[in-house]
Design an enzyme around this catalytic site. Sequence first.
Site, PDB file in Angstrom:
ATOM      1  N   HIS A  22       0.849  -1.060  -0.135  1.00  0.00           N
ATOM      2  CA  HIS A  22       0.111   0.114  -0.064  1.00  0.00           C
ATOM      3  C   HIS A  22       1.139   1.209  -0.054  1.00  0.00           C
ATOM      4  CE1 HIS A  22      -2.531  -2.986   2.300  1.00  0.00           C
ATOM      5  NE2 HIS A  22      -3.601  -2.421   1.806  1.00  0.00           N
ATOM      6  N   ASP A  75       2.303   1.963   3.397  1.00  0.00           N
ATOM      7  CA  ASP A  75       3.472   1.155   3.948  1.00  0.00           C
ATOM      8  C   ASP A  75       4.587   1.711   3.720  1.00  0.00           C
ATOM      9  OD1 ASP A  75       0.827  -0.793   4.453  1.00  0.00           O
ATOM     10  OD2 ASP A  75       1.504  -1.789   2.629  1.00  0.00           O
TER      11      ASP A  75
HETATM   12  C1  XUL Z   1      -7.756  -6.463   3.764  1.00  0.00           C
HETATM   13  C2  XUL Z   1      -7.043  -7.025   2.511  1.00  0.00           C
HETATM   14  C3  XUL Z   1      -6.051  -6.102   2.094  1.00  0.00           C
HETATM   15  C4  XUL Z   1      -5.763  -5.952   0.599  1.00  0.00           C
HETATM   16  C5  XUL Z   1      -5.184  -4.767   0.179  1.00  0.00           C
HETATM   17  O1  XUL Z   1      -8.498  -7.761   4.328  1.00  0.00           O
HETATM   18  O2  XUL Z   1      -6.904  -8.082   2.090  1.00  0.00           O
HETATM   19  O3  XUL Z   1      -4.897  -5.820   2.698  1.00  0.00           O
HETATM   20  O4  XUL Z   1      -5.275  -7.289   0.279  1.00  0.00           O
HETATM   21  O5  XUL Z   1      -5.516  -3.376   0.363  1.00  0.00           O
END
Ligand code: XUL
Length: 439
Positions: A103, A106
């Site tokens: 992300h 992150d």
């Molecule tokens: C949350 C989830 C996230 C997504 C990316 O449950 O799976 O981490 O993969 O935002």
Amino acid sequence: MPNAYFPNIAKPIPFEGKDSGNPLAFKYYDKNRRVGDKTMAEHLRFAVAWWHTFMGDGSDMFGGPAFDRAWHQATDPMDGAKATMDAAFEFFQKLGVEYYCFHDRDIAPTGDTFLQSCKNLQTMVEYAKTLQKETGIKLLWGTANLFSNPIYAQGAATSPNAHVMAHAAAQVKNAIDATHELGGENYVFWGGREGYETLLNTDLKREQEQLARFMHMAVEYKHKIGFDGQFLIEPKPCEPMKHQYDSDVAATLYFLNTYDLFEHFKMNVEANHATLAGHSFEHELAAASAAGKLGSVDANRGDLLLGWDTDQFPTDIYSTTLAMIIILRQNGLGRGGLNFDAKVRRSSHDPTDLFYAHIGGMDAFARGLLIAYEILRDKSLETFIEERYGSYKSGIGEKIMAGKIGFDELENWISSQDEPVLQSGRQEMLENIINAYIR
Ligand code: XUL
Ligand code: CO
């Protein structure tokens, strides 16, 4: 290879075969071994999830940080982000994975302003670019965190506040830019807050129209900058919200179809999200694959006795086998991969536990791949399935499916026939066949 953050792992994790007693060796994942026309690495395309593996500190609702993470020591957030990136690339090389996922928030810390956050992201993207170049490690997908910032508490694209939706759009634009810059092969949309807590304050139709408009803007932007990665939507039914609009594969396909977005997206199917939606992992994979929309997988597992997203590492060979049957049937995941969206338990505080966890997940999928490959090669299921629908290949079945006849003709035809001869579905026999391959 740097050796600063995982000094206990002196060299890359070796493949030692199934009789090895070394817990820091692969028993099944032999990356250059050919299975059919591809190597194991090409089939499986494993990725490490930045958020759980490098950002997770073991905090939960009942207690604070519990993990021993040398890269979390810095006091300055940008120094911390750089240390984390060094630790991450050391980990990828020692584990022997080719891909990672992140992300925006992150890899780079949230700044005091949106502009500062964007600047932090750009700095970290430059650094990641250098490390990718040095190591050959690639980005499977990037995404934007549209769920942690309190401004998104009532949704991002689906927020009732247009100012918030604009903020989300600007953030996603920057996250797509970062992914593009790093040669990311996909970009993921997970609508963590795109849903509702109560229908008493929610115009469900309007919110879905907003989400569609947001996705159209993302597609336009992707084309504008020439980003050729695959856009993926990751369904999840609830958590953090009571209900999320992309609740499962079927709901997401319906959304894409309704709003003229079908051709632009595939799915990123996550095992634990499938079970939260009341489906099996293989059901969601099959539903996406049947629509030609299985793009990538978040490989983890839930705990069926717990009602939340436990995000555990996948270890169940039966489940990985069924998953790999579906993936092999569609000839692989293309530019997608198997991303370990999974976290070690709070008591597994030692950095070495991150290795055990990933080794276990990689071996579980490698073994699933080998078993699934044999099942398909021997046509152990395919011949049965083919014959099961054999009555549609000729005669009345062929006419029905060719659209040549309707209810009147079928009534006439049935009047001249005896009762149908039924064939057994043979479920138990097929279950025994699968078990015979798991050896
Ligand atoms: C949350 C989830 C996230 C997504 C990316 O449950 O799976 O981490 O993969 O935002
Ligand atoms: Co996920």
